[in-house]
Structures are given as structure tokens and as C-alpha cells.
Motif scaffolding. Structure first.
Motif, mmCIF file in Angstrom:
data_model
loop_
_atom_site.group_PDB
_atom_site.id
_atom_site.type_symbol
_atom_site.label_atom_id
_atom_site.label_comp_id
_atom_site.label_asym_id
_atom_site.label_seq_id
_atom_site.Cartn_x
_atom_site.Cartn_y
_atom_site.Cartn_z
ATOM 1 N N PHE A 105 17.482 6.028 -8.203
ATOM 2 C CA PHE A 105 16.951 4.718 -7.795
ATOM 3 C C PHE A 105 17.316 4.442 -6.337
ATOM 4 O O PHE A 105 16.475 4.009 -5.537
ATOM 5 C CB PHE A 105 17.514 3.624 -8.700
ATOM 6 N N LEU A 106 18.563 4.700 -5.978
ATOM 7 C CA LEU A 106 19.018 4.471 -4.604
ATOM 8 C C LEU A 106 18.279 5.385 -3.636
ATOM 9 O O LEU A 106 17.890 4.963 -2.537
ATOM 10 C CB LEU A 106 20.525 4.709 -4.528
ATOM 11 N N ILE A 107 18.087 6.650 -4.036
ATOM 12 C CA ILE A 107 17.366 7.601 -3.188
ATOM 13 C C ILE A 107 15.937 7.133 -2.964
ATOM 14 O O ILE A 107 15.433 7.136 -1.829
ATOM 15 C CB ILE A 107 17.378 9.005 -3.823
ATOM 16 N N GLY A 108 15.258 6.723 -4.038
ATOM 17 C CA GLY A 108 13.874 6.283 -3.913
ATOM 18 C C GLY A 108 13.734 5.070 -3.028
ATOM 19 O O GLY A 108 12.838 4.992 -2.190
ATOM 20 N N CYS A 109 14.633 4.108 -3.192
ATOM 21 C CA CYS A 109 14.584 2.899 -2.363
ATOM 22 C C CYS A 109 14.808 3.240 -0.896
ATOM 23 O O CYS A 109 14.092 2.767 -0.013
ATOM 24 C CB CYS A 109 15.634 1.908 -2.855
ATOM 25 N N MET A 138 14.404 6.188 0.669
ATOM 26 C CA MET A 138 13.282 6.958 1.199
ATOM 27 C C MET A 138 12.103 6.041 1.531
ATOM 28 O O MET A 138 11.453 6.181 2.571
ATOM 29 C CB MET A 138 12.840 8.025 0.197
ATOM 30 N N TYR A 139 11.833 5.101 0.635
ATOM 31 C CA TYR A 139 10.709 4.193 0.869
ATOM 32 C C TYR A 139 10.934 3.356 2.128
ATOM 33 O O TYR A 139 10.013 3.189 2.939
ATOM 34 C CB TYR A 139 10.528 3.271 -0.340
ATOM 35 N N LEU A 140 12.137 2.811 2.289
ATOM 36 C CA LEU A 140 12.418 2.006 3.476
ATOM 37 C C LEU A 140 12.236 2.820 4.749
ATOM 38 O O LEU A 140 11.735 2.316 5.766
ATOM 39 C CB LEU A 140 13.837 1.441 3.399
ATOM 40 N N ALA A 176 0.825 -1.209 0.000
ATOM 41 C CA ALA A 176 0.000 0.000 0.000
ATOM 42 C C ALA A 176 0.861 1.260 0.000
ATOM 43 O O ALA A 176 0.620 2.199 -0.764
ATOM 44 C CB ALA A 176 -0.942 -0.011 1.207
ATOM 45 N N VAL A 177 1.881 1.279 0.846
ATOM 46 C CA VAL A 177 2.711 2.472 0.966
ATOM 47 C C VAL A 177 3.533 2.698 -0.307
ATOM 48 O O VAL A 177 3.873 3.841 -0.632
ATOM 49 C CB VAL A 177 3.624 2.380 2.206
ATOM 50 N N SER A 178 3.839 1.625 -1.049
ATOM 51 C CA SER A 178 4.578 1.817 -2.293
ATOM 52 C C SER A 178 3.805 2.715 -3.255
ATOM 53 O O SER A 178 4.393 3.550 -3.957
ATOM 54 C CB SER A 178 4.887 0.472 -2.953
ATOM 55 N N LEU A 215 12.337 10.845 -12.831
ATOM 56 C CA LEU A 215 11.660 10.532 -11.569
ATOM 57 C C LEU A 215 11.161 9.091 -11.534
ATOM 58 O O LEU A 215 10.905 8.545 -10.458
ATOM 59 C CB LEU A 215 10.473 11.483 -11.361
ATOM 60 N N VAL A 216 11.020 8.467 -12.709
ATOM 61 C CA VAL A 216 10.615 7.054 -12.749
ATOM 62 C C VAL A 216 11.617 6.199 -11.985
ATOM 63 O O VAL A 216 11.253 5.185 -11.382
ATOM 64 C CB VAL A 216 10.484 6.571 -14.210
ATOM 65 N N SER A 217 12.888 6.597 -11.990
ATOM 66 C CA SER A 217 13.894 5.812 -11.270
ATOM 67 C C SER A 217 13.627 5.823 -9.766
ATOM 68 O O SER A 217 13.905 4.833 -9.071
ATOM 69 C CB SER A 217 15.293 6.344 -11.563
ATOM 70 N N ILE A 218 13.094 6.931 -9.250
ATOM 71 C CA ILE A 218 12.707 6.967 -7.834
ATOM 72 C C ILE A 218 11.585 5.974 -7.579
ATOM 73 O O ILE A 218 11.594 5.229 -6.588
ATOM 74 C CB ILE A 218 12.289 8.390 -7.428
ATOM 75 N N ILE A 219 10.608 5.931 -8.492
ATOM 76 C CA ILE A 219 9.494 4.992 -8.350
ATOM 77 C C ILE A 219 9.990 3.554 -8.422
ATOM 78 O O ILE A 219 9.552 2.683 -7.643
ATOM 79 C CB ILE A 219 8.431 5.271 -9.425
ATOM 80 N N CYS A 220 10.921 3.279 -9.335
ATOM 81 C CA CYS A 220 11.489 1.931 -9.422
ATOM 82 C C CYS A 220 12.192 1.569 -8.117
ATOM 83 O O CYS A 220 12.108 0.425 -7.641
ATOM 84 C CB CYS A 220 12.464 1.849 -10.594
ATOM 85 N N GLY A 221 12.882 2.531 -7.537
ATOM 86 C CA GLY A 221 13.516 2.288 -6.251
ATOM 87 C C GLY A 221 12.499 1.991 -5.165
ATOM 88 O O GLY A 221 12.725 1.138 -4.291
ATOM 89 N N VAL A 222 11.357 2.681 -5.213
ATOM 90 C CA VAL A 222 10.283 2.440 -4.239
ATOM 91 C C VAL A 222 9.790 1.003 -4.334
ATOM 92 O O VAL A 222 9.646 0.296 -3.323
ATOM 93 C CB VAL A 222 9.124 3.429 -4.463
#
Length: 486
Positions: A391-395, A397-399, A172-174, A317-324
Motif C-alpha cells: 500500500f505504501l509503495i503504491g501510494c 509511486m503514484y505521488l 485520470a492518472v489513478s 497487488l490490490v494493495s498497490i491499487i488502494c495506495g494509488v
């Protein structure tokens, strides 16, 4: 089974009490959301996630049309940024209201009414002929549009046991966390179209929001146990004509003062007396503010500096989403291999600190990714490098967000929506403020130096989850001695 299956109406025999009480028929009652079938739980969680996606996309999609907005009304950049800022200011008040009140009135109707009213207020910026009308509409759009974001933690807590709650929250949070990032991407395609103008950013949200709510009125169930029983009690009173039928959750009619004290004061009590909630909220708020600052930094880094078109400048910004989504997979693996086997102590009690290892990893990944992005932001360096850093930033941040949310829910389960409400309200303050100075900061310092500075602040915050890993149980024991508003 009939509409009243699973509920029992029994005489209490208590003098002066209610002669009939409606309750669930034990802990294995099929009407309890925790006992619903797996497909039904998946449906409920997915719908909440989609409604959250709608509400969060609306928070950032407006910003992609800011340049046209500036030209059409001859306003400054700072006034145009208010289209995003005021939406998030609305979030601040919406979190305080919708989260706690859903603990009294249920999850479904506050959530659906919030999205519906928000979509109607979005008509103001879609049709407005002056900046004041547009900005007022954005504020009220945020005030009501935050409803599903404020409620989703309670919905997941209603439906999923502790062992599986982490997976449900991860999925859900993703979507919740990706929503603000999807906004500029969708908006970039709209603004890059020769046949659509900036107002279509709002029309898309209006159409999708109203359509989703119309379907959910008929297809989405209530998940809050107290609200489910109250609905059954109303049905029994109507069928039997017995006005004395109540539920085990009814303690008489709450006065306005009691509603204010329990459901509106409680969030502020939590944030001022619970160190765990306070520090996690400040940490997540800073990261949330950085995320909204990136929505202005990326089009400068890839558009102005690298010369990419309007449609393409937001695509990194898609790379942030992929990281998420990569982070979501990591959380599911962590839940299956580690958390399920280490989340309970010898006495069977839940150990919330078992949630923290991925959060510590995320806390390290964010500054590493930001320093990487800053070091490769120059147009002379090929674009794949800063995209991989994103990608690393998005992952990371999500964690930080997902495990922070889970840790908060585990610590304050009975008051999860109040805790999540004040957490979301504070995050919205940072999300509203950071865009106000983002353009000036990036113009003065450049993308690289701005990102280096933010990365340094991120390094300073790494010890927060580490401290909870070592001393969280002591802090919880100290905090539990304080009494919440009842």
C-alpha cells in the motif's frame, strides 16, 4: 446553438494572406474546451481514463498466462516474457508518434484509431498457433495501444484550467497508473478459471477495446482547439463554396520535412536540452520498471513461497491499487488546501514548483515501503505485513508519477504531448527491460534481497524533486533560452 456557434469568420485585410479566418469568439467562447460545462469535462476526462485503463491493462495481463504459454509451445521463460516486453517496446515507438502528432491532427481520432487497431492486432495472440505470430501481435498491440496514454495529458490540458488541472490529472492518472496492476489481477482470475484458457486474457481486451471505441466514435468530442476550428472551417467551406476560409492555426500545408522536424524531432530535442524533463523522466522510468518487476516478484513471493493458488497470488497487488487511490485523494486535498493558493507568484505567473511537495513525500514513501516489504517477505511472517507495505509503495509511486506529470505539463504546456511522449517512451524502455532480468534476479537473490537493492536505488533518487523545489525556477530560466523546433 448550431454546429458553427462560437466561431467567427472575419476578413483579415492582409495583403497576400487568407481573406477569411475562422477563430473563437473571444476567450469566453463556449466552444473552447476550457469553457465547456463541468459535466462535459468530467465525461471527457472519464472516457480518456477508461481508454487508458484498457490500453494499460493489456500491457501486463498477458504475463499471467506465461506458464501455460511456455508449456503449450515448449519455449523458455525468457521467450514467454517477450509477450510483455515487446508490447512495451511498441509503447516506445507509439509514444514518440501519437503524442506529438496529436498536436497537429487532434486528440480524438489518433486515440480511437490507436485502440481499435491495437485490439485488432490482439487477435494475433488470441488465435496464433506459433510464438512468432503471438509475439508480433503483442508488439503491434503496444505500438497502437499506447495512443490514449500518449494523448491524455493534452486532453486534460485542453479542458482544464491550471487551478483545476491537478484534480483532473489526479483522477485520470489513478486509472492510468493502476492499469498495469489491474492486468495481473484480472488475468489471475481468468487463469484460475477451469473453463477459460490463457488466450482469454486477450479476448477480454479485444471485446472491451472495440466496444469502447465504437461508442466513442459517436459520443466523444474533439478537445484540441486547433482541430475544432479546422472542422468548423471545413464545414464553412463546404456550405459557402469559399476555398479561402482558413483558421488562425493554419500556416499553409506542412511538408513532410516540417512534420518530422516539429512533431517527431521535438521530443528528442526536449529530452536532451531540458534538465527538468530529463531527470524526471529517468526517475519515473526507474519506478515504472520496478513496477513491472513486481508483477513477477509478487506471484513468487505469495505463490511459490507462501503456496497461494493462481487466483490468489496476484491479489496482494490490490494493495498497490488502494495506495494509488489513497494518493489520488491526497493530491486532491493538496490541490484544494495548498496548490490553489500558492501556485502563482506576485506577478500572477504560474509556479510549477508548487506541485513538488507531494512528489517529495512519494519519493520517501517508495523506499520505506520497499524496505518494509523486503523485511517481511519471508513466509514465516504473516501476509498482512507485506500487503500493508505494498500500500505504501503504491501510494508513493503514484505521488511520484502524478506530480511529475503535472510538473512536466506546467513547464511545457504548449508542447505537453511532446514532453509526455518522450517521457512515456523512456518509461516504456525500462518497463520492457526490467521483466527480462526479473526472474533471474529473483531466483538468484530471492525476493527480499532484490527488493532491498531496488529500494537502495530509490533512496539515491530522492534528491531529484528536492533539487527542483529549491532550484527549479533557475533551471527553467536557463532552459528557456534554448529554442524549440518550430
Amino acid at each position: 446553438m448550431g454546429p458553427l456557434s462560437g466561431a467567427i469568420c472575419r476578413e483579415t485585410g492582409e495583403e497576400g494572406g487568407h481573406p477569411f479566418l475562422v477563430d473563437f469568439d473571444g476567450s469566453d467562447d463556449p466552444d473552447l474546451p476550457l469553457n465547456w460545462s463541468f459535466p462535459r469535462k468530467i465525461w471527457v476526462t472519464s472516457v480518456v481514463a477508461v481508454l487508458n485503463l484498457i490500453g494499460t491493462v493489456a500491457s501486463s495481463i498477458f504475463g499471467t498466462g506465461s506458464q501455460v504459454f511456455i508449456q503449450e509451445f515448449d519455449i523458455s521463460h525468457e521467450v514467454a516474457v517477450l509477450g510483455t516486453t515487446l508490447f512495451l517496446v511498441g509503447y516506445i515507438f507509439g509514444f514518440i508518434v501519437f503524442g506529438p502528432l496529436s498536436e497537429r491532427f487532434g486528440r480524438k481520432w489518433p486515440m480511437l484509431l490507436g485502440i481499435t487497431i491495437s485490439s485488432l492486432f490482439d487477435i494475433m495472440p488470441a488465435l496464433g498457433q506459433n510464438p512468432a505470430t503471438i509475439l508480433i501481435g503483442r508488439f503491434f498491440g503496444g505500438l497502437f495501444g499506447v495512443a490514449p496514454v500518449a494523448v491524455f495529458g493534452g486532453v486534460i490540458s485542453d479542458c482544464w484550467s491550471t487551478a483545476h488541472r491537478g484534480i483532473a490529472m489526479a483522477l485520470a492518472v489513478s486509472l492510468v497508473f493502476s492499469g498495469p496492476t489491474f492486468g495481473p489481477i484480472f488475468g489471475g482470475f481468468i487463469m484460475g478459471s477451469s473453463s477459460l484458457d490463457w488466450r482469454w486474457n486477450m479476448w477480454v481486451i479485444i471485446i472491451v477495446g472495440l466496444s469502447a471505441c465504437a461508442l466513442c466514435v459517436f459520443l466523444y468530442p474533439e478537445t484540441y482547439p486547433a482541430a475544432i476550428l479546422r472542422a468548423k472551417a471545413r464545414t464553412l467551406r463546404r456550405k459557402t463554396g469559399n476555398p479561402d476560409i482558413k483558421t488562425v492555426y493554419d500556416k499553409g500545408t506542412l511538408s513532410l520535412n516540417e512534420v518530422m522536424r516539429v512533431y517527431l524531432v521535438r521530443p528528442f530535442w526536449l529530452i536532451t536540452t531540458q534538465p527538468i524533463l530529463t531527470l524526471l523522466t529517468l526517475y519515473q522510468s526507474f519506478i515504472y520498471g520496478v513496477l513491472f518487476l513486481f508483477y513477477q516478484a509478487y506471484p513468487i513471493s505469495f505463490g511459490t513461497d507462501r503456496g497461494w493458488s493462481m487466483t490468489l497470488r496476484y491479489l496482494p497487488l490490490v494493495s498497490i491499487i488502494c495506495g494509488v487511490f489513497a494518493g489520488a485523494i491526497g493530491i486532491i486535498v493538496h490541490n484544494q488546501l495548498y496548490f490553489r493558493h500558492h501556485c502563482h507568484g506576485p506577478d500572477g505567473s504560474l509556479i510549477p514548483e508548487a506541485r513538488l511537495p507531494p512528489m517529495i513525500v512519494g519519493g520517501v514513501m517508495v523506499p520505506v515501503g520497499m524496505f518494509w516489504f523486503a523485511g517481511t517477505a519471508s513466509p514465516n511472517i504473516p501476509w498482512p505485513s507485506p500487503v500493508c507495505a505494498s500500500f505504501l509503495i503504491g501510494c508513493g509511486m503514484y505521488l511520484l508519477f502524478i506530480q511529475g506529470f503535472n510538473y512536466i505539463v506546467d513547464n511545457y504546456t504548449s508542447m505537453a504531448n511532446s514532453a509526455m511522449g518522450v517521457n512515456g517512451s523512456m518509461r516504456s524502455v525500462f518497463g520492457a527491460v526490467f521483466p527480462l532480468f526479473a526472474n533471474q534476479m529473483i531466483t538468484a537473490l530471492g525476493v527480499a534481497r532484490t527488493t532491498y537493492i531496488l529500494g537502495a536505488f530509490s533512496v539515491a533518487l530522492i534528491p531529484v524533486p528536492v533539487c527542483f523545489w529549491y532550484w527549479g525556477h533557475r533551471i527553467r530560466a536557463w532552459s528557456s533560452t534554448k529554442t524549440a523546433p518550430q
